[in-house]
Design a protein around this motif. Structure first.
Motif, PDB file in Angstrom:
ATOM      1  N   MET A   1     -20.404  -6.003   0.318  1.00 15.95           N
ATOM      2  CA  MET A   1     -19.285  -6.582  -0.411  1.00 15.95           C
ATOM      3  C   MET A   1     -18.058  -5.674  -0.338  1.00 15.95           C
ATOM      4  N   VAL A   2     -18.273  -4.375  -0.486  1.00 14.89           N
ATOM      5  CA  VAL A   2     -17.153  -3.433  -0.453  1.00 14.89           C
ATOM      6  C   VAL A   2     -16.528  -3.392   0.937  1.00 14.89           C
ATOM      7  N   ILE A   3     -17.365  -3.463   1.982  1.00 10.70           N
ATOM      8  CA  ILE A   3     -16.856  -3.428   3.356  1.00 10.70           C
ATOM      9  C   ILE A   3     -15.997  -4.661   3.623  1.00 10.70           C
ATOM     10  N   LYS A   4     -16.446  -5.819   3.172  1.00 13.22           N
ATOM     11  CA  LYS A   4     -15.693  -7.053   3.374  1.00 13.22           C
ATOM     12  C   LYS A   4     -14.340  -6.987   2.653  1.00 13.22           C
ATOM     13  N   LYS A   5     -14.348  -6.446   1.442  1.00 15.32           N
ATOM     14  CA  LYS A   5     -13.108  -6.330   0.673  1.00 15.32           C
ATOM     15  C   LYS A   5     -12.152  -5.357   1.363  1.00 15.32           C
ATOM     16  N   ASN A   6     -12.677  -4.236   1.869  1.00 18.53           N
ATOM     17  CA  ASN A   6     -11.839  -3.267   2.564  1.00 18.53           C
ATOM     18  C   ASN A   6     -11.267  -3.859   3.849  1.00 18.53           C
ATOM     19  N   ARG A   8     -10.577  -7.018   4.352  1.00 18.26           N
ATOM     20  CA  ARG A   8      -9.509  -7.943   3.954  1.00 18.26           C
ATOM     21  C   ARG A   8      -8.236  -7.181   3.608  1.00 18.26           C
ATOM     22  N   LEU A   9      -8.372  -6.080   2.904  1.00 17.67           N
ATOM     23  CA  LEU A   9      -7.199  -5.290   2.536  1.00 17.67           C
ATOM     24  C   LEU A   9      -6.548  -4.673   3.770  1.00 17.67           C
ATOM     25  N   LEU A  10      -7.374  -4.222   4.714  1.00 21.29           N
ATOM     26  CA  LEU A  10      -6.835  -3.682   5.962  1.00 21.29           C
ATOM     27  C   LEU A  10      -6.101  -4.765   6.742  1.00 21.29           C
ATOM     28  N   MET A  11      -6.656  -5.963   6.767  1.00 15.57           N
ATOM     29  CA  MET A  11      -5.994  -7.078   7.455  1.00 15.57           C
ATOM     30  C   MET A  11      -4.666  -7.424   6.784  1.00 15.57           C
ATOM     31  N   LEU A  12      -4.600  -7.286   5.476  1.00 14.98           N
ATOM     32  CA  LEU A  12      -3.345  -7.517   4.758  1.00 14.98           C
ATOM     33  C   LEU A  12      -2.295  -6.504   5.195  1.00 14.98           C
ATOM     34  N   VAL A  13      -2.671  -5.250   5.254  1.00 14.93           N
ATOM     35  CA  VAL A  13      -1.736  -4.201   5.668  1.00 14.93           C
ATOM     36  C   VAL A  13      -1.285  -4.432   7.109  1.00 14.93           C
ATOM     37  N   VAL A  14      -2.227  -4.738   7.988  1.00 16.54           N
ATOM     38  CA  VAL A  14      -1.892  -4.955   9.399  1.00 16.54           C
ATOM     39  C   VAL A  14      -0.984  -6.172   9.567  1.00 16.54           C
ATOM     40  N   GLY A  61      11.027  -2.221   9.956  1.00 22.70           N
ATOM     41  CA  GLY A  61      10.206  -3.351   9.515  1.00 22.70           C
ATOM     42  C   GLY A  61       8.741  -2.983   9.381  1.00 22.70           C
ATOM     43  N   LEU A  62       8.249  -2.174  10.315  1.00 26.23           N
ATOM     44  CA  LEU A  62       6.865  -1.704  10.255  1.00 26.23           C
ATOM     45  C   LEU A  62       6.637  -0.917   8.974  1.00 26.23           C
ATOM     46  N   LEU A  63       7.524  -0.001   8.691  1.00 22.81           N
ATOM     47  CA  LEU A  63       7.408   0.810   7.485  1.00 22.81           C
ATOM     48  C   LEU A  63       7.506  -0.056   6.228  1.00 22.81           C
ATOM     49  N   ALA A  64       8.469  -0.970   6.199  1.00 22.98           N
ATOM     50  CA  ALA A  64       8.637  -1.833   5.022  1.00 22.98           C
ATOM     51  C   ALA A  64       7.418  -2.722   4.805  1.00 22.98           C
ATOM     52  N   GLY A  65       6.894  -3.281   5.886  1.00 25.53           N
ATOM     53  CA  GLY A  65       5.711  -4.138   5.764  1.00 25.53           C
ATOM     54  C   GLY A  65       4.495  -3.365   5.300  1.00 25.53           C
ATOM     55  N   ALA A  66       4.304  -2.178   5.851  1.00 22.63           N
ATOM     56  CA  ALA A  66       3.149  -1.361   5.463  1.00 22.63           C
ATOM     57  C   ALA A  66       3.247  -0.922   4.006  1.00 22.63           C
ATOM     58  N   VAL A  67       4.429  -0.522   3.581  1.00 21.24           N
ATOM     59  CA  VAL A  67       4.617  -0.101   2.187  1.00 21.24           C
ATOM     60  C   VAL A  67       4.409  -1.279   1.240  1.00 21.24           C
ATOM     61  N   ALA A  68       4.929  -2.451   1.604  1.00 22.99           N
ATOM     62  CA  ALA A  68       4.749  -3.631   0.756  1.00 22.99           C
ATOM     63  C   ALA A  68       3.272  -3.992   0.635  1.00 22.99           C
ATOM     64  N   ALA A  69       2.565  -3.964   1.751  1.00 25.71           N
ATOM     65  CA  ALA A  69       1.136  -4.293   1.715  1.00 25.71           C
ATOM     66  C   ALA A  69       0.349  -3.257   0.924  1.00 25.71           C
ATOM     67  N   CYS A  70       0.649  -1.997   1.127  1.00 27.61           N
ATOM     68  CA  CYS A  70      -0.048  -0.939   0.378  1.00 27.61           C
ATOM     69  C   CYS A  70       0.224  -1.054  -1.114  1.00 27.61           C
ATOM     70  N   SER A  71       1.446  -1.419  -1.467  1.00 26.38           N
ATOM     71  CA  SER A  71       1.772  -1.616  -2.883  1.00 26.38           C
ATOM     72  C   SER A  71       0.992  -2.785  -3.462  1.00 26.38           C
ATOM     73  N   ALA A  72       0.882  -3.862  -2.683  1.00 25.15           N
ATOM     74  CA  ALA A  72       0.103  -5.019  -3.149  1.00 25.15           C
ATOM     75  C   ALA A  72      -1.367  -4.659  -3.301  1.00 25.15           C
TER      76      ALA A  72
END
Length: 80
Positions: A1-6, A8-14, A61-72
């Motif tokens: 479960m933790v791997i699947k959640k991680n 998903r979060l990695l896919m959000l950042v990417v 844009g890369l930096l802004a997107g990564a920061v936004a995703a990490c914040s989320a």
């Protein structure tokens, strides 16, 4: 479960980072094109390299997107 959640979060950042690269590059390219079409062209507009300006926009844009995703992700983890 933790791997699947991680994953998903990695896919959000990417995905947010890729979106930021596309939007940042497109916006910078459009800005440099509009600069040359302006009725009052400045020397800065003539001396800037459109490719370099596009790359700068993509990196921003890369930096802004990564920061936004990490914040989320950070906010989601603290809500759980």
């Amino acid at each position: 479960m933790v791997i699947k959640k991680n994953q998903r979060l990695l896919m959000l950042v990417v995905s947010c980072s890729i979106t930021g690269v596309i939007l940042g590059g497109t916006a910078s390219w459009a800005e440099s094109s509009l600069c040359l079409q302006d009725s009052k062209v400045t020397s800065e507009c003539l001396t800037q390299d459109p490719i370099q300006k596009t790359i700068q926009g993509m990196s921003t844009g890369l930096l802004a997107g990564a920061v936004a995703a990490c914040s989320a992700v950070w906010q989601l983890r603290h809500e759980d």
